[in-house]
Enzyme design. Structure first.
Site, mmCIF file in Angstrom:
data_model
loop_
_atom_site.group_PDB
_atom_site.id
_atom_site.type_symbol
_atom_site.label_atom_id
_atom_site.label_comp_id
_atom_site.label_asym_id
_atom_site.label_seq_id
_atom_site.Cartn_x
_atom_site.Cartn_y
_atom_site.Cartn_z
ATOM 1 N N ARG A 122 28.092 20.359 -40.238
ATOM 2 C CA ARG A 122 27.917 18.905 -40.067
ATOM 3 C C ARG A 122 29.202 18.106 -40.303
ATOM 4 N NH1 ARG A 122 23.156 20.623 -42.508
ATOM 5 N NH2 ARG A 122 21.305 20.353 -41.201
ATOM 6 N N LYS A 144 38.091 10.924 -30.160
ATOM 7 C CA LYS A 144 37.177 11.491 -29.172
ATOM 8 C C LYS A 144 37.394 12.999 -29.120
ATOM 9 C CE LYS A 144 35.886 8.314 -25.461
ATOM 10 N NZ LYS A 144 36.074 8.058 -24.014
ATOM 11 N N GLU A 186 49.642 9.236 -18.662
ATOM 12 C CA GLU A 186 48.915 8.455 -19.662
ATOM 13 C C GLU A 186 49.787 7.339 -20.235
ATOM 14 O OE1 GLU A 186 45.810 8.428 -20.468
ATOM 15 O OE2 GLU A 186 45.036 10.289 -19.597
ATOM 16 N N LYS A 228 46.645 2.201 -27.740
ATOM 17 C CA LYS A 228 45.374 2.899 -27.913
ATOM 18 C C LYS A 228 44.737 2.593 -29.265
ATOM 19 C CE LYS A 228 42.881 7.176 -27.258
ATOM 20 N NZ LYS A 228 42.896 8.574 -26.802
ATOM 21 N N GLU A 238 33.139 3.262 -28.064
ATOM 22 C CA GLU A 238 33.088 2.919 -26.648
ATOM 23 C C GLU A 238 31.802 2.185 -26.269
ATOM 24 O OE1 GLU A 238 35.243 5.578 -23.789
ATOM 25 O OE2 GLU A 238 33.282 5.614 -22.839
ATOM 26 N N ARG A 242 36.622 -0.205 -25.453
ATOM 27 C CA ARG A 242 37.309 1.093 -25.379
ATOM 28 C C ARG A 242 37.213 1.725 -23.997
ATOM 29 N NH1 ARG A 242 37.574 5.976 -29.840
ATOM 30 N NH2 ARG A 242 38.691 7.439 -28.513
ATOM 31 N N ASN A 246 39.592 4.380 -19.891
ATOM 32 C CA ASN A 246 39.196 5.271 -18.801
ATOM 33 C C ASN A 246 39.817 4.870 -17.470
ATOM 34 O OD1 ASN A 246 37.458 7.078 -20.246
ATOM 35 N ND2 ASN A 246 35.939 5.454 -20.353
ATOM 36 N N HIS A 249 40.338 7.437 -14.726
ATOM 37 C CA HIS A 249 39.671 8.682 -15.096
ATOM 38 C C HIS A 249 38.449 9.019 -14.244
ATOM 39 C CE1 HIS A 249 42.364 8.511 -18.466
ATOM 40 N NE2 HIS A 249 41.871 9.612 -18.979
ATOM 41 N N HIS A 253 38.764 12.706 -13.256
ATOM 42 C CA HIS A 253 37.839 13.751 -13.676
ATOM 43 C C HIS A 253 37.184 14.430 -12.477
ATOM 44 C CE1 HIS A 253 37.153 12.090 -18.024
ATOM 45 N NE2 HIS A 253 38.280 12.748 -17.894
ATOM 46 N N HIS A 266 45.523 17.454 -16.417
ATOM 47 C CA HIS A 266 44.674 16.276 -16.618
ATOM 48 C C HIS A 266 45.419 14.995 -16.226
ATOM 49 C CE1 HIS A 266 41.909 13.408 -18.357
ATOM 50 N NE2 HIS A 266 42.868 12.935 -19.132
#
Length: 366
Positions: A122, A144, A186, A228, A238, A242, A246, A249, A253, A266
Site C-alpha cells: 500500500r 504520475k 517536452e 510543471k 488532474e 494539470r 497533455n 499527447h 499516445h 515518447h
C-alpha cells in the site's frame, strides 16, 4: 556538486528537484530519511552497465543496505504483466513498509518503479534518479506513475509523489540522438505552455547547443521543472488545470500505440502530436498563423519530427482508447496563444480526421 534546486509544493506534499553534476550527495540525502530498512534500486541492465559502479560507490557512503532489481528496458516492458515478478522479488527480499525504492533510469523506469512503490504494501517511499533528459524535465516530476496494458498506455496508475528528485546530469552524456529528441520535445511543450522569456530563449537555440554541460540545457531543465511544478502544485490529481500538460499527447499516445512503441520515442511521438494540436488550435481557438510558423521553426531548429507518417484513420482509431474521450468527441489541450492553453476542448471525430489528413505528409516548413 549540486547545481540547482527547486521545490515542488502541493496539498500535503513538498519535495526538492535537484540538479547535480554526478551522484555525490545522494547518500547524504538518503541518510536524512528516517527508518530506512533497505534501499532497492530498480533500473535497467543497460543503465546499470554504464553507471551502476558509480551509484554503488555513492550508496556505500550511506551505510544503508541496498540491492538492485533489474528491469527490461523499453516502453513495451512498462507493462502490467511485468509487475508481478518485481513484487515477488521484493517479497523474497523481505522488503517491508520502511523500504525505499530508487527509480534509477529514464521515464519508463521511473513510471514503472513509481507504480511499484505506490502499490507495494500500500505504498513505500521512493526516490527519482533520472538519467535521461525526458525524465529530468517531465516524468520524474509531478507524481504520475503508471504501467501500460494491451489496449493503451498508462491506463493503470496512481498519483504518488517521490521523496525527492536527484538528477545527475553527467548521465546525459551517453544519451543517443533519439533520447535527446525525446526530452527536447517536452522542453518545447513546456515553453509553448509558458510562453514569455522561456519560449523566446529556447527559440534562439539550435540542437547542437544542448549537451550535458551546456548552460542552455540547465536552463531548459530548470524552466521545465518550474512550469510543471507550478501546474502540479495547483492540481495534483488532474481534476482541471494539470490536463494542460497533455498538450500533444492525444495524438502522441495514439501513434506510439499504433507503431507498437518501436518507431518513435515518447517525446518524438509527442512532437508530432504537438503539430496536430497546433493545427486544431488554429481551426478552433484562434491560434495565429504567425505563432504556428514560429512553433514549427523552433521544432525544426531542434531537429524534432513534425510530419505525421501514419494513416489518419488508424491514428484516430487508436485515439479511441485515450482517457480523454467523451461520447462522440475527444478532448484536446489546445493553445489560444503561447502561454494561454485551453484544456478539455471537445473535438468531433470528423474534424480530427480532417486535421490528421491535412497533417499527413505535410512538410509544414517554418
Amino acid at each position: 556538486m549540486k547545481l540547482s534546486e527547486r521545490e515542488v509544493v502541493g496539498s500535503g506534499f513538498v519535495y526538492p528537484v535537484e540538479l547535480h553534476e554526478d551522484f555525490v550527495g545522494l547518500s547524504e540525502k538518503l541518510n536524512k530519511l528516517k527508518k530506512i530498512s533497505h534501499v532497492f534500486v530498480l533500473t535497467s541492465r543497460e543503465i546499470a552497465g554504464i553507471y551502476e559502479k558509480y551509484l554503488i560507490k555513492e550508496l556505500k557512503n550511506s551505510s544503508l543496505p541496498f540491492s538492485f532489481i533489474y528491469l527490461k528496458s523499453g516502453e513495451k516492458n512498462k507493462h502490467i504483466d511485468r509487475v508481478k515478478k518485481v513484487y515477488h522479488q521484493l517479497i523474497e527480499a523481505d522488503a517491508d513498509r520502511n523500504a525505499v525504492i530508487i527509480a534509477f533510469g529514464g521515464g519508463v523506469v521511473g513510471d514503472f518503479a513509481g507504480f511499484i512503490a505506490a502499490t507495494y504494501q500500500r505504498g513505500v517511499r521512493f526516490i527519482q534518479v533520472p538519467t535521461t533528459l525526458l525524465a529530468c524535465v517531465d516524468s520524474s516530476v509531478g507524481g504520475k506513475v503508471a504501467v501500460n496494458v494491451d489496449s493503451g498506455k498508462n491506463m493503470v496508475g496512481a498519483f504518488y509523489q517521490p521523496q525527492f528528485v536527484f538528477a545527475p546530469l553527467f548521465t546525459l552524456s551517453t544519451l543517443p540522438k533519439k533520447e535527446w529528441s525525446c526530452g527536447l520535445a517536452e522542453v518545447v511543450k513546456h515553453s509553448f505552455l509558458d510562453g514569455g522569456n522561456f519560449l523566446e530563449t529556447i527559440s534562439k537555440s539550435k540542437r547542437s547547443d544542448f549537451f550535458e554541460k551546456s548552460d542552455i540545457l540547465r536552463y531548459a531543465i530548470e524552466e521545465s521543472v518550474r512550469v510543471k511544478s507550478s501546474i502540479v502544485s495547483q492540481d495534483e490529481k488532474e481534476s482541471g488545470l494539470r490536463a494542460v500538460l497533455n498538450l500533444g499527447h492525444t495524438t502522441g499516445h495514439a501513434i506510439e500505440s499504433l507503431t507498437l512503441y518501436k518507431k518513435y520515442s515518447h517525446g518524438e511521438a509527442v512532437s508530432v502530436g504537438l503539430v496536430t494540436a497546433l493545427l486544431l488550435s488554429k481551426e478552433l481557438v484562434g491560434f495565429s498563423e504567425s505563432n504556428f510558423q514560429k512553433a514549427i521553426s523552433l521544432m525544426s531548429q531542434l531537429e524534432l519530427p513534425t510530419v505525421l507518417e501514419e494513416k489518419p484513420d488508424l491514428v484516430l482509431k487508436h485515439m479511441e482508447h485515450d482517457k480523454k474521450k467523451d461520447g462522440n468527441t475527444l478532448k484536446f489541450v489546445l493553445l489560444e496563444d503561447f502561454g494561454k492553453p485551453k484544456f478539455g476542448v471537445p473535438v468531433e471525430r470528423k474534424q480530427i480526421l480532417e486535421i490528421l489528413k491535412r497533417h499527413k505528409g505535410n512538410k509544414l516548413n517554418g
